[in-house]
Design a protein around this motif. Sequence first.
Motif, PDB file in Angstrom:
ATOM      1  N   ALA A 131       0.847  -1.122   0.190  1.00 14.88           N
ATOM      2  CA  ALA A 131      -0.202   0.063   0.058  1.00 14.88           C
ATOM      3  C   ALA A 131       0.924   1.130   0.021  1.00 14.88           C
ATOM      4  O   ALA A 131       0.759   2.053  -0.693  1.00 14.88           O
ATOM      5  CB  ALA A 131      -0.955  -0.014   1.273  1.00 14.88           C
ATOM      6  N   SER A 132       2.083   1.320   0.708  1.00 14.96           N
ATOM      7  CA  SER A 132       2.892   2.278   0.813  1.00 14.96           C
ATOM      8  C   SER A 132       3.599   2.449  -0.596  1.00 14.96           C
ATOM      9  O   SER A 132       3.785   3.702  -1.059  1.00 14.96           O
ATOM     10  CB  SER A 132       3.960   2.152   1.903  1.00 14.96           C
ATOM     11  N   ILE A 133       4.026   1.631  -1.258  1.00 12.00           N
ATOM     12  CA  ILE A 133       4.579   1.631  -2.581  1.00 12.00           C
ATOM     13  C   ILE A 133       3.705   2.333  -3.469  1.00 12.00           C
ATOM     14  O   ILE A 133       3.992   3.116  -4.455  1.00 12.00           O
ATOM     15  CB  ILE A 133       5.194   0.425  -2.796  1.00 12.00           C
ATOM     16  N   THR A 134       2.520   1.879  -3.310  1.00  8.00           N
ATOM     17  CA  THR A 134       1.371   2.374  -4.352  1.00  8.00           C
ATOM     18  C   THR A 134       1.067   3.769  -4.392  1.00  8.00           C
ATOM     19  O   THR A 134       0.962   4.610  -5.114  1.00  8.00           O
ATOM     20  CB  THR A 134       0.281   1.544  -4.140  1.00  8.00           C
ATOM     21  N   LEU A 135       0.929   4.189  -2.746  1.00  9.77           N
ATOM     22  CA  LEU A 135       0.698   5.286  -2.504  1.00  9.77           C
ATOM     23  C   LEU A 135       2.111   6.507  -3.125  1.00  9.77           C
ATOM     24  O   LEU A 135       1.719   7.575  -3.678  1.00  9.77           O
ATOM     25  CB  LEU A 135       0.640   5.728  -1.054  1.00  9.77           C
ATOM     26  N   LYS A 151      11.522  11.521   1.034  1.00  9.69           N
ATOM     27  CA  LYS A 151      11.696  12.862   0.441  1.00  9.69           C
ATOM     28  C   LYS A 151      10.860  13.221  -0.875  1.00  9.69           C
ATOM     29  O   LYS A 151      10.807  14.538  -0.966  1.00  9.69           O
ATOM     30  CB  LYS A 151      13.161  12.329  -0.675  1.00  9.69           C
ATOM     31  N   LEU A 152      10.042  12.456  -1.366  1.00  9.22           N
ATOM     32  CA  LEU A 152       8.955  12.741  -2.353  1.00  9.22           C
ATOM     33  C   LEU A 152       7.938  13.732  -1.734  1.00  9.22           C
ATOM     34  O   LEU A 152       7.709  14.918  -2.127  1.00  9.22           O
ATOM     35  CB  LEU A 152       8.383  11.639  -2.974  1.00  9.22           C
ATOM     36  N   LEU A 189       3.097  17.343   6.934  1.00  4.79           N
ATOM     37  CA  LEU A 189       3.926  16.509   8.159  1.00  4.79           C
ATOM     38  C   LEU A 189       3.508  14.971   8.143  1.00  4.79           C
ATOM     39  O   LEU A 189       4.024  14.223   8.606  1.00  4.79           O
ATOM     40  CB  LEU A 189       3.413  17.110   9.316  1.00  4.79           C
ATOM     41  N   ILE A 190       2.149  14.794   8.109  1.00  4.60           N
ATOM     42  CA  ILE A 190       1.491  13.440   8.419  1.00  4.60           C
ATOM     43  C   ILE A 190       1.745  12.545   7.027  1.00  4.60           C
ATOM     44  O   ILE A 190       2.328  11.261   7.432  1.00  4.60           O
ATOM     45  CB  ILE A 190       0.070  13.360   8.244  1.00  4.60           C
ATOM     46  N   ALA A 191       2.371  13.027   5.814  1.00  5.16           N
ATOM     47  CA  ALA A 191       2.749  12.290   4.736  1.00  5.16           C
ATOM     48  C   ALA A 191       4.208  11.892   5.116  1.00  5.16           C
ATOM     49  O   ALA A 191       4.604  10.443   4.949  1.00  5.16           O
ATOM     50  CB  ALA A 191       2.711  12.904   3.436  1.00  5.16           C
ATOM     51  N   ALA A 196       7.832   7.513   7.341  1.00  6.05           N
ATOM     52  CA  ALA A 196       8.951   7.204   8.109  1.00  6.05           C
ATOM     53  C   ALA A 196       8.629   6.044   8.773  1.00  6.05           C
ATOM     54  O   ALA A 196       9.368   5.121   9.274  1.00  6.05           O
ATOM     55  CB  ALA A 196       9.553   8.604   8.886  1.00  6.05           C
ATOM     56  N   GLY A 197       7.207   6.168   9.546  1.00  9.41           N
ATOM     57  CA  GLY A 197       6.902   5.215  10.509  1.00  9.41           C
ATOM     58  C   GLY A 197       6.091   4.005  10.035  1.00  9.41           C
ATOM     59  O   GLY A 197       6.128   2.941  10.696  1.00  9.41           O
ATOM     60  N   ILE A 198       5.569   4.041   8.861  1.00  9.83           N
ATOM     61  CA  ILE A 198       4.850   2.856   8.300  1.00  9.83           C
ATOM     62  C   ILE A 198       5.646   2.222   7.323  1.00  9.83           C
ATOM     63  O   ILE A 198       6.168   1.026   7.119  1.00  9.83           O
ATOM     64  CB  ILE A 198       3.524   3.424   7.775  1.00  9.83           C
ATOM     65  N   ARG A 199       5.926   3.037   6.246  1.00  5.07           N
ATOM     66  CA  ARG A 199       6.727   2.517   5.084  1.00  5.07           C
ATOM     67  C   ARG A 199       8.018   1.909   5.367  1.00  5.07           C
ATOM     68  O   ARG A 199       8.286   0.894   4.992  1.00  5.07           O
ATOM     69  CB  ARG A 199       6.867   3.430   3.931  1.00  5.07           C
ATOM     70  N   ASN A 200       8.792   2.618   5.951  1.00  4.19           N
ATOM     71  CA  ASN A 200      10.186   2.108   6.378  1.00  4.19           C
ATOM     72  C   ASN A 200       9.967   0.806   7.422  1.00  4.19           C
ATOM     73  O   ASN A 200      10.932   0.064   7.281  1.00  4.19           O
ATOM     74  CB  ASN A 200      10.988   3.102   7.013  1.00  4.19           C
ATOM     75  N   ILE A 201       9.183   0.891   8.336  1.00 10.61           N
ATOM     76  CA  ILE A 201       8.991  -0.172   9.413  1.00 10.61           C
ATOM     77  C   ILE A 201       8.469  -1.473   8.718  1.00 10.61           C
ATOM     78  O   ILE A 201       8.991  -2.678   8.880  1.00 10.61           O
ATOM     79  CB  ILE A 201       8.149   0.154  10.432  1.00 10.61           C
TER      80      ILE A 201
END
Length: 237
Positions: A131-135, A151-152, A189-191, A196-201
């Motif tokens: 889901a993170s990759i798709t977003l 970074k995006l 900020l939320i993005a 940082a906290g969802i995609r990376n983990i």
Amino acid sequence: MDIAWATEKLEQYLHLCGELDLHQERAGYDWDDVCSRLNKQAELLLPTVEKIVRVSYPKAPHPLMPPGYTSTNSQQWVRRALGALRDTAETEVHLRPSAPSLFADSLHGRIWAAAAPVWDTGEFGAALQQASITLSAYIRAKASSTLRDRKLVAQVFSPDPPKLDAARLHFPGDSTDEGWQARQQGLHLIAQGAFAGIRNIAAHEDVDVSEHEALEQLAVLSLIARWTDMTELRTRI
């Protein structure tokens, strides 16, 4: 009162009383060492039991006596208190406010479509990663950017005006307005926090994520996708 704890104490006390009665019956109603031991255990528990009874069934006489005192029948009052506790527990369950439900298939279509194929396998971290990759791909395509992930979003959602080499995805409206600034900063900020906290983990296979926690995180990604839908591409000419 902690109803579960109080119920457990009363049930424990009544169990000791039942064990004592049963042993006496089998022993011809003689009082022996086993009876003394069971009665002593009940006596140690009785102060706590009596406090619970006073709260849940105030009509009970004072004081309550251990099972060895045959002239009183304190057990009946403990049973009544236990019944009152169970009624309270049942009432709380049936009369508590109904909580709203969140259904995964009502999340943003892009997000759930990416997570759904692996969701039923129980690999919730993998579902979040997809889901993170798709977003990230959706935001990158809308902004025509070569950046990815944190970074995006740090660049394209920035409230600052666009630059020659840095387009923005901004909400419609006057960028000098305080309300617009607050809203855009919220997305910005939320993005960044999500990547940082969802995609990376989620990218780490050794991190276990429960289904409920995964659904909460998926909802965050869904919110970002919906807000992205509302943004407009702004470039510096």
